[in-house]
Structures are given as structure tokens and as C-alpha cells.
Design an enzyme around this catalytic site. Structure first.
Site, PDB file in Angstrom:
ATOM      1  CE  LYS A   1      -2.059   2.456   3.113  1.00  0.00           C
ATOM      2  NZ  LYS A   1      -1.948   3.774   2.453  1.00  0.00           N
TER       3      LYS A   1
ATOM      4  CD  GLU B   1      14.196   1.545   8.314  1.00  0.00           C
ATOM      5  OE1 GLU B   1      14.632   2.623   8.772  1.00  0.00           O
ATOM      6  OE2 GLU B   1      14.793   0.472   8.460  1.00  0.00           O
TER       7      GLU B   1
ATOM      8  CB  CYS C   1      13.165   9.988   7.199  1.00  0.00           C
ATOM      9  SG  CYS C   1      14.069   8.977   6.012  1.00  0.00           S
TER      10      CYS C   1
ATOM     11  CD  GLU D   1       9.815  13.079  11.393  1.00  0.00           C
ATOM     12  OE1 GLU D   1       8.732  12.520  11.610  1.00  0.00           O
ATOM     13  OE2 GLU D   1      10.691  12.593  10.640  1.00  0.00           O
TER      14      GLU D   1
HETATM   15  P1  NAD Z   1       2.402   7.856   8.105  1.00  0.00           P
HETATM   16  O1  NAD Z   1       2.884   7.036   9.235  1.00  0.00           O
HETATM   17  O2  NAD Z   1       1.276   8.772   8.315  1.00  0.00           O
HETATM   18  O3  NAD Z   1       1.982   6.932   6.878  1.00  0.00           O
HETATM   19  C1  NAD Z   1       2.871   6.005   6.274  1.00  0.00           C
HETATM   20  C2  NAD Z   1       2.054   4.919   5.614  1.00  0.00           C
HETATM   21  O4  NAD Z   1       1.373   4.186   6.616  1.00  0.00           O
HETATM   22  C3  NAD Z   1       0.982   5.439   4.658  1.00  0.00           C
HETATM   23  O5  NAD Z   1       0.883   4.565   3.560  1.00  0.00           O
HETATM   24  C4  NAD Z   1      -0.278   5.360   5.509  1.00  0.00           C
HETATM   25  O6  NAD Z   1      -1.443   5.236   4.764  1.00  0.00           O
HETATM   26  C5  NAD Z   1      -0.009   4.105   6.309  1.00  0.00           C
HETATM   27  N1  NAD Z   1      -0.730   3.980   7.586  1.00  0.00           N
HETATM   28  C6  NAD Z   1      -1.188   4.948   8.402  1.00  0.00           C
HETATM   29  N2  NAD Z   1      -1.822   4.405   9.464  1.00  0.00           N
HETATM   30  C7  NAD Z   1      -1.749   3.061   9.325  1.00  0.00           C
HETATM   31  C8  NAD Z   1      -2.208   1.963  10.094  1.00  0.00           C
HETATM   32  N3  NAD Z   1      -2.878   2.115  11.233  1.00  0.00           N
HETATM   33  N4  NAD Z   1      -1.949   0.722   9.656  1.00  0.00           N
HETATM   34  C9  NAD Z   1      -1.259   0.532   8.524  1.00  0.00           C
HETATM   35  N5  NAD Z   1      -0.814   1.525   7.738  1.00  0.00           N
HETATM   36  C10 NAD Z   1      -1.043   2.792   8.127  1.00  0.00           C
HETATM   37  O7  NAD Z   1       3.691   8.617   7.574  1.00  0.00           O
HETATM   38  P2  NAD Z   1       3.754   9.703   6.426  1.00  0.00           P
HETATM   39  O8  NAD Z   1       3.182  10.969   6.964  1.00  0.00           O
HETATM   40  O9  NAD Z   1       3.223   9.114   5.172  1.00  0.00           O
HETATM   41  O10 NAD Z   1       5.329   9.850   6.244  1.00  0.00           O
HETATM   42  C11 NAD Z   1       6.111  10.734   6.967  1.00  0.00           C
HETATM   43  C12 NAD Z   1       6.859   9.998   8.056  1.00  0.00           C
HETATM   44  O11 NAD Z   1       7.629   8.943   7.494  1.00  0.00           O
HETATM   45  C13 NAD Z   1       7.856  10.878   8.768  1.00  0.00           C
HETATM   46  O12 NAD Z   1       7.785  10.628  10.143  1.00  0.00           O
HETATM   47  C14 NAD Z   1       9.195  10.409   8.229  1.00  0.00           C
HETATM   48  O13 NAD Z   1      10.297  10.643   9.072  1.00  0.00           O
HETATM   49  C15 NAD Z   1       8.945   8.965   8.037  1.00  0.00           C
HETATM   50  N6  NAD Z   1       9.900   8.397   7.092  1.00  0.00           N
HETATM   51  C16 NAD Z   1      10.856   7.551   7.574  1.00  0.00           C
HETATM   52  C17 NAD Z   1      11.790   7.018   6.707  1.00  0.00           C
HETATM   53  C18 NAD Z   1      12.858   6.079   7.190  1.00  0.00           C
HETATM   54  O14 NAD Z   1      13.453   5.406   6.363  1.00  0.00           O
HETATM   55  N7  NAD Z   1      13.124   6.007   8.480  1.00  0.00           N
HETATM   56  C19 NAD Z   1      11.742   7.340   5.345  1.00  0.00           C
HETATM   57  C20 NAD Z   1      10.747   8.217   4.898  1.00  0.00           C
HETATM   58  C21 NAD Z   1       9.815   8.728   5.775  1.00  0.00           C
END
Ligand code: NAD
Length: 480
Positions: A173, A248, A282, A384
Site C-alpha cells: 500500500k 523505518e 527522514c 519531528e
Molecule cells: P504515516 O505514518 O502517516 O503513513 C505512512 C504509511 O502508513 C501510509 O501509507 C499510511 O497510509 C499508512 N498507515 C497509516 N496508518 C496506518 C495503520 N494504522 N496501519 C497501517 N498503515 C497505516 O507517515 P507519512 O506521513 O506518510 O510519512 C512521513 C513519516 O515517514 C515521517 O515521520 C518520516 O520521518 C517517516 N519516514 C521515515 C523514513 C525512514 O526510512 N526512516 C523514510 C521516509 C519517511
């Protein structure tokens, strides 16, 4: 209006409920297509397809799996222009950046794991004259891959490529905010001859479609990239089911500048590490820690250079900072700037929304923002923000900067600027984070382990680590 479709069992299909979500182009602030609002029924179909496809895919000779993946990488290269445009339209990032980073790296991810799997091996141990042990590694089965919006196709492929290469079948997804490149990627997989059901891409909301993937008993491992709060929720669901987890998560990365650093390089790379992709990486260094003797000089130069960054239409060549991914995210970033002011911070440049003339006048743009005068403990320096906002703080001693750098709940990455080799090693070893760059930023070798410590994540991705994650080990002991 165009409808993005799910990719289930090799077919591009609408969601079972026929419910749709708006997909915004954030640079224009307008809906430009619709995405499936998928639910557990769609996940059920996707898991059933992945389960059916698993025996044949996992038993296919490795070289044949590799060939199909290489065809997918060729498809990405062929569709380079349309993928880069989709990445920029969905996310708001400069088109130039999507062309330089997102799409080439997505293709590299696939190529890397397509060829790495050809060299993946297992171990054997002789126990004196008593026994021989050999360890096998077999693909796990059906796995779930969930990715965020900031580097959409790059992070989507970063998970899917090792899973498929290892012989797993996948229910994936992408973020509901940036679905377009994953949709185009589904078409590329179809054209490349990926067998039906090996990869299933289901679009929709995290709490609905995403949660259904996590909860599904047949999905035995989850590779997730996203926010720390979401990661906690996923772990809470998956841990009692004993699912294998790779998380991650977020970061609050320090960018440490010692007085003996190559000043010009430190300034120019810090501009990138602060504001590339609107600060929505990130690994961005959001806390700049500068040794006091060069603090004033650094601030002056860094502020001057930041003021010259062009914020604007992502399709224009001169644009360096595009739109934030959504109105809600823009408001979150702006609210952190207000918080910083309340906490006593001084905004020396930026600090507000930017209205871009023409096509993008309703877009979600925020000026690159630099804040001074805050202490290490305040919320602005602890949480963050994930936008074009950095703080700069002075430090006096090496021990003090290590304490500052380690003084948050996160531990993803850090950058150290110094010409002193011993200090570089000494400080790097004491930083509690998964990746340390010395005199550079975002240089990546796909063979290296990637991931964070503390609340930045669990597990490591990249190289053999990713292939190990998607395989199960068994040791067989034979008495001699
Ligand atoms: P998010 O956690 O809101 O969403 C990430 C994904 O998870 C999306 O596809 C979302 O639809 C899904 N999701 C949300 N709730 C869920 C649930 N209950 N069950 C399953 N899936 C669910 O994050 P975002 O706002 O899309 O991304 C930004 C964040 O990602 C920042 O905190 C950033 O630091 C982090 N990030 C980390 C890395 C890394 O490698 N450490 C890389 C890129 C981004």
C-alpha cells in the site's frame, strides 16, 4: 476525472466498495484524480492472490525472478518522464529533483535486489568431528509493504524489490497522498510479465486498507516506513500475532559543524540536507549544531544562501523548494513555527506560507525557515517537523554536542563536519543513530544496512539485511 486502480491478481481493478478518495496536486491545491478507498474486502482479495502465487514464484529459479525484476527496472527507465511528472504532481516536489533522485533511485533499487539475490548464500558450520550444520533460507510467504509520501516510488520499490527478489509475494500500500507512481508501476509490472498475484498494490487510507494488511493473519511480515506514531500502532497490532516487523520511522537528525570543517562545503551541503524535498526527507538534518567560534559566520552565510532558494512552481527549472504534500501538513509545519516563536525562538528567515503567482497560487508552499535562540529541550528541538524548518544552536565542547545530538527520542541519522579524522571517528561512534555521514550527506551505498535506533525504528533494510528479513532460516544438523 481519472481514476487510479488497484492492482490485484494481475488486473487493474476498482475497489470492491466503489468508494473513491480525492487525490490533490499540492502545488495547485486542487483535486486532479481519484484513488480507491479500499477496505478489508480488497485486502482479502489481494492476500488470496498473493497466497496463490507464492508456490510458483518462490520456486522459480532465482535467475528467472531476477530477469523479470530487471525487466521492471527497464520499464521504469522507459517511463522515466511520466513517472517523474507523476511524482512531482502528487508530492509537490520539484520535477528536477524527481528526475535526479526519486525515479533513478527507484530503478536502482530494483536492479540492486534483482542482482543481489543471485549472490545471496547461506552458511554451513562443522561442529568438531561430531556434526555438520547447514542453514537454509527460504522466502517467508505473503508479506505486507507499506510506504509513505515523501519519496513515493523510491521507498515503495525499496521494500518491494527485496521482498520479490527473495521469493515472497506482496500486498503493498503506497501512501494515499501520493498514489500515482505506484499505479504507473503496477502497469510496468504487468508489461514486464510479472506473474499474476506476485505483487498486489492496494490503494487507500492507512487506518482502513493499511490496518487490514497489518491485521490479516496470512500476512506474516510487515515492512513499514512512516511516522513513529503509526509505527507504534502497527507494532501493537502485529507483535501479539508474532509477525516479523521492519519499522523505518521518523527522525530529528543533528547536523554537527566543528570549527575546523571545510566551511564552504559544510554550508552548501547543509542547504541541501536542510531543505531538499522541502525538508520532507527522514534523513534531513533539522538541528544544526555549530561550534561557537564559527557560529556567527555560519549563521550569516547559511541565512544568505537560504534566502536565495527559489520557492515556486515545481515544474520550473529554477525552483529549489516546491509545495508541501498537503494542506494539513502545511498547517502542521506552520503551527510548529508558531510554537518555536512561543518557545522564545527567533525566526531569521522564512516563517510563513508563500503564495506563488499563476498556476500555483493555491498551492501549499512554505518558505525555508531558520530559527535561532532555542534550547535543546524545547519541543521544536525534540519533535519531528518534517518540513523546511531548521534550528541552529551553538556548542562549546565535543562532549556537549554529543549530548545535544543524542538528546531526543529519535536516532535515525547524523552528519559530522570536521577535518579531524580522529574526532570524526570518535564522535561517530558515540552518536546513537543508525547512519552517520562524515563530510557528506545522503551518499548511499545500497549494500549498507539502513535504519534507525531508538524511536526511529526497528530492524535494518538495505543489502543482505533486507534479503534476510524476507527469508526464514532453518538449521539442519547432521551427526557425522
Ligand atoms: P504515516 O505514518 O502517516 O503513513 C505512512 C504509511 O502508513 C501510509 O501509507 C499510511 O497510509 C499508512 N498507515 C497509516 N496508518 C496506518 C495503520 N494504522 N496501519 C497501517 N498503515 C497505516 O507517515 P507519512 O506521513 O506518510 O510519512 C512521513 C513519516 O515517514 C515521517 O515521520 C518520516 O520521518 C517517516 N519516514 C521515515 C523514513 C525512514 O526510512 N526512516 C523514510 C521516509 C519517511
Amino acid at each position: 476525472m481519472e481514476k487510479i486502480l488497484n492492482y490485484i491478481n494481475g488486473e487493474l481493478v476498482p475497489p470492491a466498495s466503489d468508494m473513491w478518495l480525492d487525490n490533490y496536486n499540492p502545488a495547485e491545491g486542487k483535486v486532479y484524480n481519484l484513488i480507491p478507498d479500499s477496505d478489508e474486502k480488497d485486502i482479502e482479495k489481494a492476500v488470496a492472490a498473493a497466497k496463490k502465487a507464492f508456490p510458483a514464484w518462490s520456486e522459480l529459479p532465482t535467475s528467472e525472478r531476477s530477469d523479470i525484476l530487471l525487466k521492471i527496472a527497464e520499464g521504469i527507465d522507459r517511463e522515466f518522464e511520466s513517472l517523474a511528472k507523476a511524482e512531482s504532481d502528487d508530492n509537490g516536489k520539484p520535477l528536477k529533483l524527481a528526475k535526479a533522485v526519486d525515479i533513478p533511485r527507484a530503478s536502482s533499487n530494483i536492479r540492486f535486489f534483482a542482482t543481489a539475490i543471485l549472490h545471496f548464500d547461506s552458511q554451513a558450520h562443522q561442529t568438531d568431528q561430531q556434526a555438520i550444520n547447514y542453514t537454509t533460507r527460504t522466502p517467508l510467504g505473503v508479506v505486507g509493504c507499506i510506504s509513505p509520501w515523501n519519496l513515493p516510488l523510491y521507498l515503495f520499490t525499496w521494500k518491494i524489490a527485496p521482498a520479490l527478489a527473495a521469493g515472497c509475494t506482496v500486498v503493498a500500500k503506497p501512501s494515499e497522498l501520493t498514489p500515482m507512481t505506484a499505479y504507473l508501476f503496477s502497469k510496468i509490472c504487468k508489461e514486464a510479465g510479472l506473474p499474476n498475484g506476485v505483487l498486489n498494490v492496494v490503494h487507500g487510507l492507512g487506518g482502513k486498507a493499511g490496518q487490514a494488511i497489518i491485521e490479516h493473519p496470512e500476512v506474516i511480515a510487515i515492512s513499514f516506513t512512516g511516522g513513529t506514531t503509526t509505527g507504534k500502532k502497527i507494532a501493537a497490532t502485529a507483535a501479539p500475532m508474532f509477525k516479523k516487523l521492519s519499522l523505518e520511522l521518523g527522525g530529528k537528525n543533528p547536523n554537527i559543524i566543528f570549527a575546523d570543517a571545510d566551511f564552504d562545503e559544510a554550508v552548501s551541503t547543509s542547504i541541501h540536507s536542510s531543505f531538499s524535498n522541502q525538508g520532507e526527507i527522514c534523513l534531513c538534518g533539522s538541528r544544526i549544531l555549530v561550534e561557537r567560534s564559527v557560529y556567527d559566520r555560519f549563521v550569516e552565510e547559511f541565512v544568505n544562501r537560504t534566502r536565495k532558494l527559489v520557492v515556486g512552481d515545481p515544474t520550473e527549472e529554477k525552483t529549489r523548494v516546491g509545495a508541501l504534500v498537503s494542506e494539513a501538513h502545511m498547517n502542521k509545519v506552520l503551527s510548529y513555527i508558531e510554537l518555536a516563536k512561543k518557545e522564545g525562538g527567533k525566526v531569521v528567515t522564512g516563517g510563513e506560507r508563500v503564495i506563488v503567482k499563476g498556476r500555483c497560487n493555491a498551492g501549499y508552499f512554505v518558505a525555508p525557515t531558520i530559527i535561532l535562540g532555542l534550547d535543546q529541550q524545547c519541543r521544536t528541538n525534540q519533535e519531528e517537523i518534517f518540513g523546511p524548518v531548521v534550528t541552529i544552536m551553538p556548542f562549546d565542547k565535543e562532549e556537549e554536542v554529543i549530548e545535544f545530538a543524542n538528546g531526543t527520542a529519535y536516532g535515525l541519522s547524523a552528519t559530522i563536519w570536521t577535518e579531524n579524522l580522529k574526532r570524526a571517528h570518535r564522535v561517530a561512534h558515540q552518536l546513537k543513530c543508525g547512519i552517520v555521514w562524515v563530510n557528506c550527506w545522503l551518499l548511499r551505498d545500497l549494500r549498507t544496512p539502513f535504519g534507525g535506533m531508538k524511536q526511529s525504528g526497528v530492524g535494518r533494510e538495505g543489502g543482505w539485511e533486507a534479503l534476510r528479513f524476507f527469508t526464514e532460516q532453518k538449521n539442519i544438523c547432521i551427526k557425522l
